[in-house]
Design a protein around this motif. Structure first.
Motif, PDB file in Angstrom:
ATOM      1  N   GLY A 214      -9.802   7.247  -2.889  1.00  0.00           N
ATOM      2  CA  GLY A 214      -8.440   6.769  -3.059  1.00  0.00           C
ATOM      3  C   GLY A 214      -8.238   5.697  -4.109  1.00  0.00           C
ATOM      4  N   ILE A 215      -9.120   4.706  -4.172  1.00  0.00           N
ATOM      5  CA  ILE A 215      -8.943   3.625  -5.142  1.00  0.00           C
ATOM      6  C   ILE A 215      -9.080   4.162  -6.561  1.00  0.00           C
ATOM      7  N   GLU A 216     -10.069   5.004  -6.776  1.00  0.00           N
ATOM      8  CA  GLU A 216     -10.242   5.589  -8.105  1.00  0.00           C
ATOM      9  C   GLU A 216      -9.071   6.508  -8.457  1.00  0.00           C
ATOM     10  N   THR A 217      -8.505   7.145  -7.451  1.00  0.00           N
ATOM     11  CA  THR A 217      -7.328   7.986  -7.669  1.00  0.00           C
ATOM     12  C   THR A 217      -6.152   7.132  -8.135  1.00  0.00           C
ATOM     13  N   MET A 218      -5.961   5.971  -7.505  1.00  0.00           N
ATOM     14  CA  MET A 218      -4.872   5.083  -7.907  1.00  0.00           C
ATOM     15  C   MET A 218      -5.107   4.527  -9.309  1.00  0.00           C
ATOM     16  N   ILE A 219      -6.347   4.228  -9.645  1.00  0.00           N
ATOM     17  CA  ILE A 219      -6.674   3.761 -10.995  1.00  0.00           C
ATOM     18  C   ILE A 219      -6.344   4.853 -12.017  1.00  0.00           C
ATOM     19  N   PHE A 220      -6.712   6.088 -11.705  1.00  0.00           N
ATOM     20  CA  PHE A 220      -6.418   7.217 -12.584  1.00  0.00           C
ATOM     21  C   PHE A 220      -4.915   7.367 -12.789  1.00  0.00           C
ATOM     22  N   LEU A 221      -4.140   7.260 -11.690  1.00  0.00           N
ATOM     23  CA  LEU A 221      -2.684   7.366 -11.782  1.00  0.00           C
ATOM     24  C   LEU A 221      -2.112   6.215 -12.614  1.00  0.00           C
ATOM     25  N   THR A 222      -2.654   5.014 -12.441  1.00  0.00           N
ATOM     26  CA  THR A 222      -2.200   3.850 -13.215  1.00  0.00           C
ATOM     27  C   THR A 222      -2.357   4.101 -14.707  1.00  0.00           C
ATOM     28  N   GLU A 223      -3.514   4.623 -15.078  1.00  0.00           N
ATOM     29  CA  GLU A 223      -3.763   4.899 -16.497  1.00  0.00           C
ATOM     30  C   GLU A 223      -2.804   5.957 -17.014  1.00  0.00           C
ATOM     31  N   MET A 254       2.727  -2.036  -8.085  1.00  0.00           N
ATOM     32  CA  MET A 254       1.361  -2.533  -8.225  1.00  0.00           C
ATOM     33  C   MET A 254       1.090  -2.973  -9.656  1.00  0.00           C
ATOM     34  N   MET A 255       1.600  -2.197 -10.614  1.00  0.00           N
ATOM     35  CA  MET A 255       1.336  -2.508 -12.021  1.00  0.00           C
ATOM     36  C   MET A 255       2.016  -3.794 -12.468  1.00  0.00           C
ATOM     37  N   TYR A 256       3.308  -3.955 -12.094  1.00  0.00           N
ATOM     38  CA  TYR A 256       3.964  -5.157 -12.635  1.00  0.00           C
ATOM     39  C   TYR A 256       3.900  -6.365 -11.710  1.00  0.00           C
ATOM     40  N   GLN A 257       3.641  -6.172 -10.425  1.00  0.00           N
ATOM     41  CA  GLN A 257       3.516  -7.322  -9.529  1.00  0.00           C
ATOM     42  C   GLN A 257       2.078  -7.802  -9.421  1.00  0.00           C
ATOM     43  N   ASP A 258       1.145  -6.865  -9.224  1.00  0.00           N
ATOM     44  CA  ASP A 258      -0.242  -7.248  -8.985  1.00  0.00           C
ATOM     45  C   ASP A 258      -1.052  -7.361 -10.273  1.00  0.00           C
TER      46      ASP A 258
END
Length: 324
Positions: A214-223, A254-258
């Motif tokens: 899941g974490i790597e999935t979210m990183i992939f989506l972020t990119e 997550m991108m603009y707050q965290d």
């Protein structure tokens, strides 16, 4: 573009309430794509078993979808329908079933999804024998991939072609694979293939790390979002509730707050089709306005909610966007 008879029918007849919301959402989708925007479609429920691929595959081929988020079940069940369609059993009288009737289906190796039973041997086990080889090959080489990348490897291997039982143009997974569009699959473990993969890990035949989580999935989506959200932005078309909608929409705050990437644009369009009752405390029943307070949508984001059956509504919206 001159609209076809389906589009003409809904624009003439669907004038109020959920029907009007359907038309508004379809026009908003089309407007977003026409100005160069991109679209994420999220699939909850059992939309693959409902054969949404008949309309979704054409949406993908016609570049009306650039990224998909789905449950692990939807990822695999489109392929199961592709290779085992003739073995499925329809039970239109399922509302009359007793617990014993359900047990009898299990003993016949038929797993029921509403009025449709998925055949264990021809669907689950057929996929299992081929995907295991691909998992094992990656595992032995120390290679790691996202769940959808393994499924693309399976489709591209040609191993399943011998089993095809529907017209391949009606498989949304084949269409997505041909376009090589990314598929975000949060909570993949909650699926038949995810359960099977887990069993191999418990037996010591595979390592859990071979499939990215899941974490790597979210990183992939972020990119992906950072690379694709410029200009007209990315729209969010949510079919059903659950994790397939909850997980990806959170990438923006997550991108603009965290991460404090303050230039991150919000989602540029939002539509949810759901028969979940609008309620307090139910995420799947939350109206779009609530997402403004979580930094996912802006006050002026074109937002729609169609409170109806997605198996009826989604193909009609897709037909409008396709000009049918």
């Amino acid at each position: 573009m001159t609209k076809g008879p389906i589009s003409q029918f809904i624009t003439h007849n669907y004038r109020h309430f959920n029907a009007a919301a359907l038309v508004d959402a379809a026009k908003g989708y089309e407007a977003h794509i026409d100005k160069g925007g991109k679209m994420m479609i999220t699939l909850g429920g059992a939309m693959s078993t409902a054969e949404l691929g008949i309309s979704l595959a054409e949406m993908i081929r016609r570049d009306k979808v650039q990224i998909i988020t789905c449950t692990g079940a939807n990822l695999e069940e489109d392929i199961m329908n592709l290779v085992a369609h003739s073995h499925y059993k329809r039970v239109p009288n399922y509302r009359d079933f007793t617990p014993q009737d359900e047990w009898n289906l299990l003993q016949s190796h038929m797993n029921r999804v509403t009025d449709t039973c998925i055949p264990e041997e021809e669907a689950f086990r057929r996929l299992q024998q081929h995907i295991f080889k691909i998992w094992k090959d990656a595992d032995s080489k120390g290679e790691r991939y996202l769940p959808y990348e393994f499924m693309y490897k399976l489709l591209r291997s040609g191993e399943l072609e011998q089993y095809y039982e529907i017209d391949p143009k009606n498989s949304w997974m084949l269409a997505a694979c041909e376009k090589n569009i990314p598929i975000i699959v949060p909570g993949w473990e909650d699926s038949t293939m995810g359960n099977i993969f887990t069993s191999y890990c418990i037996k010591g035949e595979l390592k859990p790390s071979t499939v990215k989580g899941g974490i790597e999935t979210m990183i992939f989506l972020t990119e992906w979002y950072r690379a694709n959200s410029g200009g007209p932005g990315v729209g969010f078309f949510q079919i059903g509730g659950g994790i397939s909608g909850d997980f990806p929409i959170c990438v923006v705050p997550m991108m603009y707050q965290d991460l404090e990437w303050e230039e991150t644009p919000c989602w540029a369009y939002f539509c949810q089709i759901s028969d979940s009752t609008t309620s307090y405390g139910s995420y799947s029943g939350a109206v779009p306005n609530e997402k403004i307070t979580w930094g996912k949508l802006l006050p002026d984001t074109p937002s729609f909610i169609v409170e109806s059956d997605a198996t009826i509504v989604a193909p009609l919206i897709f037909a409008y966007v396709l000009g049918q």
